[in-house]
Design a protein around this motif. Sequence first.
Motif, mmCIF file in Angstrom:
data_model
loop_
_atom_site.group_PDB
_atom_site.id
_atom_site.type_symbol
_atom_site.label_atom_id
_atom_site.label_comp_id
_atom_site.label_asym_id
_atom_site.label_seq_id
_atom_site.Cartn_x
_atom_site.Cartn_y
_atom_site.Cartn_z
ATOM 1 N N THR C 134 0.819 -1.211 0.000
ATOM 2 C CA THR C 134 0.000 0.000 0.000
ATOM 3 C C THR C 134 0.859 1.271 0.000
ATOM 4 N N SER C 135 1.976 1.244 0.718
ATOM 5 C CA SER C 135 2.849 2.416 0.786
ATOM 6 C C SER C 135 4.103 2.210 -0.064
ATOM 7 N N PRO C 136 4.512 3.261 -0.809
ATOM 8 C CA PRO C 136 5.750 3.121 -1.595
ATOM 9 C C PRO C 136 6.991 2.999 -0.715
ATOM 10 N N TYR C 137 6.842 3.306 0.564
ATOM 11 C CA TYR C 137 7.996 3.270 1.455
ATOM 12 C C TYR C 137 8.100 1.952 2.211
ATOM 13 N N ALA C 138 7.163 1.030 1.978
ATOM 14 C CA ALA C 138 7.208 -0.270 2.648
ATOM 15 C C ALA C 138 8.059 -1.245 1.830
ATOM 16 N N PHE C 139 8.539 -2.275 2.484
ATOM 17 C CA PHE C 139 9.357 -3.330 1.861
ATOM 18 C C PHE C 139 8.654 -3.908 0.636
ATOM 19 N N GLN C 140 9.314 -3.861 -0.512
ATOM 20 C CA GLN C 140 8.655 -4.255 -1.761
ATOM 21 C C GLN C 140 9.112 -5.626 -2.274
ATOM 22 N N GLY C 141 9.850 -6.357 -1.475
ATOM 23 C CA GLY C 141 10.328 -7.667 -1.925
ATOM 24 C C GLY C 141 11.710 -7.569 -2.551
ATOM 25 N N HIS C 142 12.443 -8.722 -2.552
ATOM 26 C CA HIS C 142 13.815 -8.699 -3.070
ATOM 27 C C HIS C 142 13.886 -9.029 -4.553
ATOM 28 N N GLY C 143 12.737 -9.188 -5.218
ATOM 29 C CA GLY C 143 12.717 -9.318 -6.679
ATOM 30 C C GLY C 143 13.417 -10.560 -7.216
ATOM 31 N N PRO C 144 14.129 -10.423 -8.368
ATOM 32 C CA PRO C 144 14.716 -11.579 -9.054
ATOM 33 C C PRO C 144 15.602 -12.441 -8.150
ATOM 34 N N ASP C 145 16.388 -11.830 -7.272
ATOM 35 C CA ASP C 145 17.242 -12.615 -6.370
ATOM 36 C C ASP C 145 16.393 -13.547 -5.509
ATOM 37 N N ALA C 146 15.264 -13.019 -5.056
ATOM 38 C CA ALA C 146 14.375 -13.827 -4.209
ATOM 39 C C ALA C 146 13.784 -14.987 -4.995
ATOM 40 N N LEU C 147 13.506 -14.759 -6.261
ATOM 41 C CA LEU C 147 12.958 -15.835 -7.118
ATOM 42 C C LEU C 147 13.923 -17.013 -7.177
ATOM 43 N N VAL C 148 15.192 -16.692 -7.400
ATOM 44 C CA VAL C 148 16.232 -17.726 -7.515
ATOM 45 C C VAL C 148 16.368 -18.480 -6.189
ATOM 46 N N LEU C 149 16.429 -17.729 -5.127
ATOM 47 C CA LEU C 149 16.591 -18.326 -3.803
ATOM 48 C C LEU C 149 15.399 -19.231 -3.466
ATOM 49 N N LEU C 150 14.195 -18.756 -3.755
ATOM 50 C CA LEU C 150 12.992 -19.538 -3.458
ATOM 51 C C LEU C 150 13.019 -20.867 -4.214
ATOM 52 N N ALA C 151 13.394 -20.811 -5.482
ATOM 53 C CA ALA C 151 13.418 -22.023 -6.297
ATOM 54 C C ALA C 151 14.436 -23.021 -5.717
ATOM 55 N N GLU C 152 15.598 -22.516 -5.299
ATOM 56 C CA GLU C 152 16.632 -23.396 -4.711
ATOM 57 C C GLU C 152 16.133 -24.055 -3.433
ATOM 58 N N VAL C 153 15.513 -23.241 -2.583
ATOM 59 C CA VAL C 153 15.026 -23.770 -1.305
ATOM 60 C C VAL C 153 13.919 -24.796 -1.549
ATOM 61 N N GLY C 154 13.053 -24.503 -2.513
ATOM 62 C CA GLY C 154 11.997 -25.456 -2.867
ATOM 63 C C GLY C 154 12.594 -26.804 -3.266
ATOM 64 N N ARG C 155 13.595 -26.751 -4.141
ATOM 65 C CA ARG C 155 14.238 -28.007 -4.564
ATOM 66 C C ARG C 155 14.840 -28.721 -3.365
ATOM 67 N N GLU C 156 15.501 -27.961 -2.502
ATOM 68 C CA GLU C 156 16.211 -28.588 -1.382
ATOM 69 C C GLU C 156 15.249 -29.263 -0.402
ATOM 70 N N VAL C 157 14.137 -28.596 -0.082
ATOM 71 C CA VAL C 157 13.197 -29.229 0.861
ATOM 72 C C VAL C 157 12.220 -30.166 0.147
ATOM 73 N N GLY C 158 12.229 -30.130 -1.174
ATOM 74 C CA GLY C 158 11.361 -31.052 -1.913
ATOM 75 C C GLY C 158 9.920 -30.593 -2.018
#
Lengths: 337, 337, 337, 337
Positions: C134-158
């Motif tokens: 809602t606010s432009p000053y709030a945390f907006q996510g880590h973007g592409p880096d987060a995508l890569v990390l999420l995919a790795e963690v998904g693979r690791e935990v299955g």
Amino acid sequence: MIIVMKPEASQDDVNQILARIEAKGLKPLHMPGAERVVLGALGDERILAELDLEAEPQVESVKPILAPYKLVSRELHPHDTLVRIGNATFGGGRFGLIAGPCAVETETQIMASAKAAKAAGATVLRAGAYKPRTSPYAFQGHGPDALVLLAEVGREVGLPVVTEVIESGDVELVARHADALQVGARNMQNFALLKAVGRAGKPVVLKRGMSAKIEDLLLAAEYVLAAGNDQLILCERGIRTFETATRNTLDLAAVPLLKAKSHLPVIVDPSHGTGIRDLVIPMALAAAAAGADGVMVEVHVDPPSALSDGPQSLYPDQMLALGKQLEALLVALGRSL
Amino acid sequence: MIIVMKPEASQDDVNQILARIEAKGLKPLHMPGAERVVLGALGDERILAELDLEAEPQVESVKPILAPYKLVSRELHPHDTLVRIGNATFGGGRFGLIAGPCAVETETQIMASAKAAKAAGATVLRAGAYKPRTSPYAFQGHGPDALVLLAEVGREVGLPVVTEVIESGDVELVARHADALQVGARNMQNFALLKAVGRAGKPVVLKRGMSAKIEDLLLAAEYVLAAGNDQLILCERGIRTFETATRNTLDLAAVPLLKAKSHLPVIVDPSHGTGIRDLVIPMALAAAAAGADGVMVEVHVDPPSALSDGPQSLYPDQMLALGKQLEALLVALGRSL
Amino acid sequence: MIIVMKPEASQDDVNQILARIEAKGLKPLHMPGAERVVLGALGDERILAELDLEAEPQVESVKPILAPYKLVSRELHPHDTLVRIGNATFGGGRFGLIAGPCAVETETQIMASAKAAKAAGATVLRAGAYKPRTSPYAFQGHGPDALVLLAEVGREVGLPVVTEVIESGDVELVARHADALQVGARNMQNFALLKAVGRAGKPVVLKRGMSAKIEDLLLAAEYVLAAGNDQLILCERGIRTFETATRNTLDLAAVPLLKAKSHLPVIVDPSHGTGIRDLVIPMALAAAAAGADGVMVEVHVDPPSALSDGPQSLYPDQMLALGKQLEALLVALGRSL
Amino acid sequence: MIIVMKPEASQDDVNQILARIEAKGLKPLHMPGAERVVLGALGDERILAELDLEAEPQVESVKPILAPYKLVSRELHPHDTLVRIGNATFGGGRFGLIAGPCAVETETQIMASAKAAKAAGATVLRAGAYKPRTSPYAFQGHGPDALVLLAEVGREVGLPVVTEVIESGDVELVARHADALQVGARNMQNFALLKAVGRAGKPVVLKRGMSAKIEDLLLAAEYVLAAGNDQLILCERGIRTFETATRNTLDLAAVPLLKAKSHLPVIVDPSHGTGIRDLVIPMALAAAAAGADGVMVEVHVDPPSALSDGPQSLYPDQMLALGKQLEALLVALGRSL
């Protein structure tokens, strides 16, 4: 059912039709007009169908009332109904200004607040003797004593008074002291109360419930008219929505919509409708521009000390400003206070 | 954070403070006024606290911006911002009338509708080339061709044009053809789009979302201002409530409330706000009386044939009547169209 | 239009009908069933009327699709659609448990939170890389880096992963890293985004907008199916009402209602639906009892430190308890996790 | 104010504190527990502050009651209150099933419907003698005759009865015939009625108003408890929102939330909460899974002929199915019907 008589129909013809309606257990209505007589018949639709009035020689046309509300509908009653509280008139182009404090607190407070209302051009004085409050531990109003005091102050400043009644058992007492009875938003569907005020013989101000649709409000009004009282003013006072920046969401589009659907006058309460003092004047002006037949505002001689609704009560000088601005606006719109 | 400089502060003093703000990774703002210079610093509150500007000799006072929206807030920017679309001005007492059909349908339709708008005193022409529609099978607008046609018609009748953009990828194209960009209610929290229109260098009309609180709307506007564009007009167009008698519930109290909280102009769209043609004129007048800086209405040369929003589009003669009544009302309120 | 073929109709007969539909510029649908073939034709109703298929000898019956949504409707597709995200199945009696933190914050945080989800029996991992705030000053996510990390963690935990996409321009990138795409409540009527995810070839979780009616949600889903993707899960996540004690009002009656109207699986997000951690477990159980095909909950290894949605995130031990209670409840209802 | 006595405090110590509270004009409460005695003091906060009980040697601790509702709050009364209607118990893990037709229509209808309820495991019979109806022309209930009939049928099938009272003047009569009094949604803030049922000495089922916040409902309950009656069951029955696909939006999250804030039992009415027969069973199960202490459903021996609420009334065989499914679910959750 609406029955339009032919221009040449005699009083005897009319009486005969009315008798037939009554004989069926239906409610007959008699609405003589300038050009011709219009009759109404209310009740069970299957019995209405049995009347078979189209065949009568002196009947010009018969048509059903489509709205679920009948007496309240413009279909049955195309002209504006004028409602009179003392010398104030609402409807038919006339605009009324109801003002006063939320509650009768003390003699000094109600007198000073009433004078502030009067000075600003108010035509009716408002103040509560019985206060319906969300919490049982909040100030509930001074009851019968406040009724007496309010009536005295009204006489002294020369304004008729309107005050809320919250229980059918109190209607008689309140009607003895007040010029008009208010049914509040929380009681809009207290049907026992609606029937009681319908029988009381005093004008009624009926406030829209917080979650009432337009049709619910008109059907609530129908309870009062069906009980024999057509001196009723509808009051938009805001509905409950997700928006929390204002106390309620004032639904001003309800004004032209209600006036299209019903012949009854419509006023607006911008004090409860917004809950914020600084929004009261712009919303009162907006209500007038939208076609309202009046506004009802809270004014208090000393808002910070008010026992209830202080944050939405106008200061006396704001009340004066409102009166002036309203008058300028109404003149521009070809109307008058 | 708002930093008020002393009257005697020099440009050098100011530059020094701005440099300190920037050095901390914060966003500096420079707002020279008639009497003294006011500076702003935006960013992480912990870093703001480290600035310690109170100790600076040329700084008179420092105070936090309490609202969650900063650039949009009146705290930081007490005077009205004027937004200009072509020759039309919104804000600072100036009232703008935006009118036109829901969508660009045909050359004949848009030209005739544009002339009806112009004749009634409209100062900006509106029409959609891209229509966000609830159903994928509904008319979605004529796209780029409509953009070109709208721009031509605008030039021919002598009105600047505003049109909706519904995707960040289209912003550049739409900005090439239109004088102002509209972000619709459904996209009010499409943050990618808000950032894109913030960078486009054209005035923006931002409509309130159907379930957006006042604060949500101001924060959405903050996205645009934070991207470098302060030529933004806020538009109240009705919220979604339980009431179904109107398409939306027009929240006119939002007008004085938004103007109290923000320096941006506020307009009202009574066409979408009600969805009913006969309510458009009374609600447009009410909007003006409530203090709006303009209204945006739908007018169509032949509403029954409209591909979208026919039931809420004014006929050309109603548009003329609206123009006249608005003017009379604004004059009475000491303003002008 | 739904066209039921006779049992004896040959493939040639079917092809011929499909060709006739296509020749008219309509969209043909082929739905072979165990007993007989059902065909569909979508498009302009007037052209549909011209098809005149009732006269065809191999056509048993023809009936219109009454709902404004067609592909999404159970009228056209009476059996449950099963949606698969990795090895997890939603619909047709199968229940899926999606869990994970609001956002990918750090490698440690996402890994520990993913393990907590997995340990509790989650079948899909969720976490945001792009956060619409809602606010432009709030945390907006880590973007592409987060995508890569999420995919790795998904693979690791299955666990397969689902993550939100907030702009049509990002769809391709997100689809490369995630097993399923989420369209959030604020973007439910971002039609450009809906079309893009419809073309992306990945399962979609579509969240109901804050002010979206049931029909609006189904029409939004229709955009995705009309773009060629029927692997779509509907997600009830609470609507905006006057009640402020919870973040939203979770509309669980939407679950059996959506399942009656559509063949698509329906899940519930009790985390956003209530905004209060202690209400998540009871409402997840209630969702299962109401017939939901899954739930999506937020779990964080350390909720008080979460960059977003901390107050509504479960602690790992609560997540474990939820898994166990859900399983017991589903067994009692004759279903399984 | 909550006053926790030391374990060693004697009855004399307790009496002394109670006397001091009373002497100040405050309302004293005595809540002896297994381990220690807890006292309460209710009234004006300024007078409470003057009590100065922290200094008393036998007082362990004193803390304010933060909630605006006091007697209703779990702060003051940490254990579940059990409410008994005849042999049925609500609260403390016990689940009650209230069932019956909307209204008492005829002897045959109410008897057959009551038997259907009883056969399905209902523990309380419901039916209306007084019906608050939106329209004055709709069926308003058979009044006193219906009360007598309902009581007879209840005795014959062996079920206690609950019925609605809509006016304070009727409370005495209704209480003479019924085992419990229901206050309907439209009367939730009819404070005169709340006070009257508080004095009537019968258990009360208090339904949430259509636009009542959680806190409004608890404050309405406070009116009843403050009048001396703590045998009160709170009933969630749906709120009014923008969603029109269901009659109301059933707010099931209110169940765990109310139970966290109050010691009173909470039940759910999925019939009015949805208005659609096929949603009643899933939502009743969901209510149980959410932790409700019971449900109240409408069942009619012949729904299509019902004078009111036919579309939301269960058929007798659906009622049987509901009873069985509820039982299976409650067993899985470690509870019982």
